[in-house]
Design an enzyme around this catalytic site. Structure first.
Site, short mmCIF file in Angstrom:
data_model
loop_
_atom_site.label_atom_id
_atom_site.label_comp_id
_atom_site.label_asym_id
_atom_site.label_seq_id
_atom_site.Cartn_x
_atom_site.Cartn_y
_atom_site.Cartn_z
N ASP A 305 -26.26 -41.07 2.71
CA ASP A 305 -27.26 -40.25 2.04
C ASP A 305 -28.59 -40.32 2.80
O ASP A 305 -29.66 -40.49 2.22
CB ASP A 305 -27.44 -40.67 0.58
CG ASP A 305 -28.27 -39.68 -0.23
OD1 ASP A 305 -28.55 -38.57 0.28
OD2 ASP A 305 -28.64 -40.02 -1.37
N PHE A 323 -38.05 -38.81 -3.53
CA PHE A 323 -36.86 -39.64 -3.64
C PHE A 323 -36.16 -39.69 -2.28
O PHE A 323 -36.07 -38.70 -1.57
CB PHE A 323 -35.88 -39.03 -4.65
CG PHE A 323 -36.26 -39.18 -6.09
CD1 PHE A 323 -35.98 -40.36 -6.77
CD2 PHE A 323 -36.87 -38.14 -6.78
CE1 PHE A 323 -36.31 -40.51 -8.11
CE2 PHE A 323 -37.21 -38.27 -8.13
CZ PHE A 323 -36.93 -39.46 -8.79
#
Length: 428
Positions: A305, A323
């Protein structure tokens, strides 16, 4: 036809023994392998006992181009991947424009082919803008080359949309990859809801937001027969749901990110947004559960990710920061150090999670072993020398890593794609 010999490498055998091997590469493929090869080649590289593996594979990266090139570009992201030892990655579609049509998909695909130094496969979106309730033309996007479909960064909030998307993905035999998050349970949260969020006086994200949507999706996946893949799974409840679904015959696979294996909410050292990610760092119990799920085969693979951001987007409070963390340059090294060297897992298991299972589950055209006749996508790692991660060493534009300052083993020395060097630490 050029030829290259890599001598004095060590490779992993099935009993986890590291065996010295020489490898000869001709015309981009492995031509010979033996403990010692005396053949002459155009070039010779002395591995000096370092570990040689098939090139790593990551099914979850963010390269930010087009639309957000200030965070990362395909060039910088792919070079960072090569530095991490990766030769194949799957790039997410939360771009601008989002690849929701054949036209926009082909634009991104062309950029990948032009600018990447490794193999980049491209996801298409499930729906326009990652938020629309109307499913994209999955058939046309699959015909254009979409490796799979996802609205990563957004959970699919509407069950009918998810059902229709799963039916369409199943009809073209492509995985449907889900960022599982019920937005009604996020409620403005910036970290995991619990004791640590209370201590830091920061709003929390209810972990039920992940597991409740996952439960819905697994029921729909069973009904549709789709290959359903769970992105960045992070909670104990989610591990248990995937385990039950597999026992019931649901075609589900799942990934976990290095940060959810190695960190939990107790590691958050104050209002430090380098620890802000989605899904957030969970409890120690959750972290133990995802490690156990990976070890017992409930979870299938590790995916980084990789989410680079500009410095100013992270150099602020949890409340205002973006984020995500950058991770593709440090993932193998961190996992080798903390799982393999510590005896939690074997080298063979690590390569299963970072090469074999991603290739098999996503039906990728990439080698999973070092064998004569295979394409020479390979990585060379120095597993014996300690290295301290510093902010100034990243090839990625993103330096937003909570692991800066940590000492690890397994730095990448060289990465090869089709027998050609695409990363050489000695040349940096």
């Amino acid at each position: 036809m050029t030829s290259l010999k890599i001598k004095n490498a060590r490779v992993v055998k099935h009993d986890n023994e590291l065996v010295q091997t020489d490898i000869v590469i001709r015309d981009g493929k492995i031509a010979e392998m033996a403990p010692t090869l005396m053949v002459k080649t155009d070039e010779v590289i002395d591995a000096k006992g370092q570990l040689l593996t098939p090139g790593l594979v990551d099914v979850h990266v963010h390269f930010r181009e087009p639309g957000f090139e200030y965070k990362e570009t395909i060039e910088t992201g792919s070079k960072a991947s090569a530095r991490g030892g990766f030769t194949t990655v799957l790039a997410m579609p939360n771009l601008n424009p989002v690849p929701s049509t054949v036209e926009t998909f082909k634009q991104v695909q062309a950029l990948n082919e032009k600018n990447a130094v490794i193999d980049v496969e491209q996801y298409a979106a499930i729906s326009a803008g990652l938020t629309s309730e109307e499913v994209d033309d999955i058939q046309a996007l699959a015909d254009a080359g979409a490796i799979a479909f996802t609205n990563d960064g957004k959970g699919v909030q509407n069950a009918k949309t998810m059902r229709d998307a799963m039916r369409a993905a199943a009809s073209v035999n492509r995985p449907l990859v889900a960022h599982v998050e019920d937005e009604s349970l996020v409620d403005g949260g910036v970290m995991n809801l619990g004791a640590r969020s209370e201590e830091l006086e920061l709003p929390g994200m209810d972990p039920l937001g992940e597991s409740s949507q996952l439960a819905r999706d697994l029921v729909i996946a069973k009904a549709t027969g789709v290959h359903y893949h769970v992105a960045h799974l992070s909670t104990k409840a989610s591990v248990e749901l995937v385990r039950i679904a597999k026992q019931q015959g649901v075609h589900v696979t799942a990934e976990v990110s290095p940060h959810h294996l190695l960190l939990d909410e107790t590691d958050i050292n104050g209002d430090n947004a380098l620890f802000k990610m989605n899904p957030p760092l969970r409890t120690p119990e959750d972290r133990t559960a995802v490690i156990a799920g990976l070890l017992d085969g409930t979870l299938d693979m590790v995916a980084t990710d990789h989410a680079p951001h500009a410095v100013e987007e992270k150099d602020r409070s949890f409340m205002g920061a973006a984020f995500g963390i950058t991770g593709i340059e440090t993932s193998f090294q961190l996992l080798y150090t903390h799982l393999v060297r510590s005896g939690v897992a074997t080298m063979e298991q690590l390569l299963t999670w970072m090469v074999a299972n991603p290739v098999e589950d996503f039906n990728l055209d990439a080698p999973t072993t070092l064998a004569v006749g295979q394409v020479a996508n390979m990585s060379l790692f120095d597993i014996d020398q300690a290295h301290t991660i510093t902010a100034d060493e990243f090839v990625s534009k993103g330096v937003n890593s909570p692991f800066i300052g940590e000492t690890i083993y397994g730095q990448t020395s060289m990465t090869f794609l089709n027998g050609e060097v695409v990363y050489d630490a000695s040349a940096q």
